[in-house]
Design a protein around this motif. Sequence first.
Motif, PDB file in Angstrom:
ATOM      1  N   TYR A  59       0.838  -1.206   0.000  1.00 51.29           N
ATOM      2  CA  TYR A  59       0.000   0.000   0.000  1.00 51.29           C
ATOM      3  C   TYR A  59       0.871   1.253   0.000  1.00 51.29           C
ATOM      4  O   TYR A  59       2.052   1.201   0.343  1.00 51.29           O
ATOM      5  CB  TYR A  59      -0.952   0.014   1.201  1.00 51.29           C
ATOM      6  N   GLU A  60       0.263   2.350  -0.326  1.00 51.26           N
ATOM      7  CA  GLU A  60       0.926   3.658  -0.295  1.00 51.26           C
ATOM      8  C   GLU A  60       0.421   4.371   0.966  1.00 51.26           C
ATOM      9  O   GLU A  60      -0.785   4.618   1.102  1.00 51.26           O
ATOM     10  CB  GLU A  60       0.557   4.452  -1.552  1.00 51.26           C
ATOM     11  N   PRO A  61       1.314   4.709   1.911  1.00 52.40           N
ATOM     12  CA  PRO A  61       0.865   5.306   3.174  1.00 52.40           C
ATOM     13  C   PRO A  61       0.016   6.575   3.010  1.00 52.40           C
ATOM     14  O   PRO A  61      -0.916   6.795   3.787  1.00 52.40           O
ATOM     15  CB  PRO A  61       2.175   5.620   3.900  1.00 52.40           C
ATOM     16  N   LYS A  62       0.309   7.385   2.021  1.00 55.07           N
ATOM     17  CA  LYS A  62      -0.478   8.612   1.836  1.00 55.07           C
ATOM     18  C   LYS A  62      -1.917   8.302   1.443  1.00 55.07           C
ATOM     19  O   LYS A  62      -2.832   9.044   1.782  1.00 55.07           O
ATOM     20  CB  LYS A  62       0.175   9.498   0.783  1.00 55.07           C
ATOM     21  N   GLN A  63      -2.121   7.216   0.742  1.00 56.94           N
ATOM     22  CA  GLN A  63      -3.471   6.867   0.302  1.00 56.94           C
ATOM     23  C   GLN A  63      -4.314   6.241   1.413  1.00 56.94           C
ATOM     24  O   GLN A  63      -5.537   6.299   1.368  1.00 56.94           O
ATOM     25  CB  GLN A  63      -3.410   5.907  -0.883  1.00 56.94           C
ATOM     26  N   VAL A  64      -3.680   5.653   2.412  1.00 57.11           N
ATOM     27  CA  VAL A  64      -4.416   5.014   3.512  1.00 57.11           C
ATOM     28  C   VAL A  64      -4.188   5.746   4.839  1.00 57.11           C
ATOM     29  O   VAL A  64      -4.390   5.185   5.912  1.00 57.11           O
ATOM     30  CB  VAL A  64      -4.029   3.523   3.647  1.00 57.11           C
ATOM     31  N   LEU A  65      -3.797   7.001   4.742  1.00 54.65           N
ATOM     32  CA  LEU A  65      -3.529   7.790   5.942  1.00 54.65           C
ATOM     33  C   LEU A  65      -4.769   7.897   6.833  1.00 54.65           C
ATOM     34  O   LEU A  65      -4.651   7.912   8.061  1.00 54.65           O
ATOM     35  CB  LEU A  65      -3.023   9.180   5.553  1.00 54.65           C
TER      36      LEU A  65
END
Length: 115
Positions: A59-65
């Motif tokens: 996952y991309e951390p910015k997208q699941v922040l």
Amino acid sequence: MSEPDSRAGDLAQDTLIINEVQLLLSEKRTSLSTLRTGIAIFAFPLSVLSVLIATSRQYEPKQVLHFLVPLALINAVLIALGGYLIVHAIRRARHYDRLILELKRQHTRLAALLD
């Protein structure tokens, strides 16, 4: 006071002291159970974080922040609660140990039983 009355009084006193020690030992057992619970609560957020780190390529951390921030807050609360339970349980167990030691000092027959 006659000898049978004296022995009956000693027996009643011994029974009372043993009951006090049993009560203190059960309270200590309860505090050790609280310690075990605190350790488990403290360890849970650490395992969640290790899973997040292990799957971080997925996952991309910015997208699941919006999922990570509440999860981090919940983990912080669980770590604080676990730490509190651990410290409180250790203090209580040491307190009961001191009370039992004091009873052992006051009653030599009890000291012979517990050592």
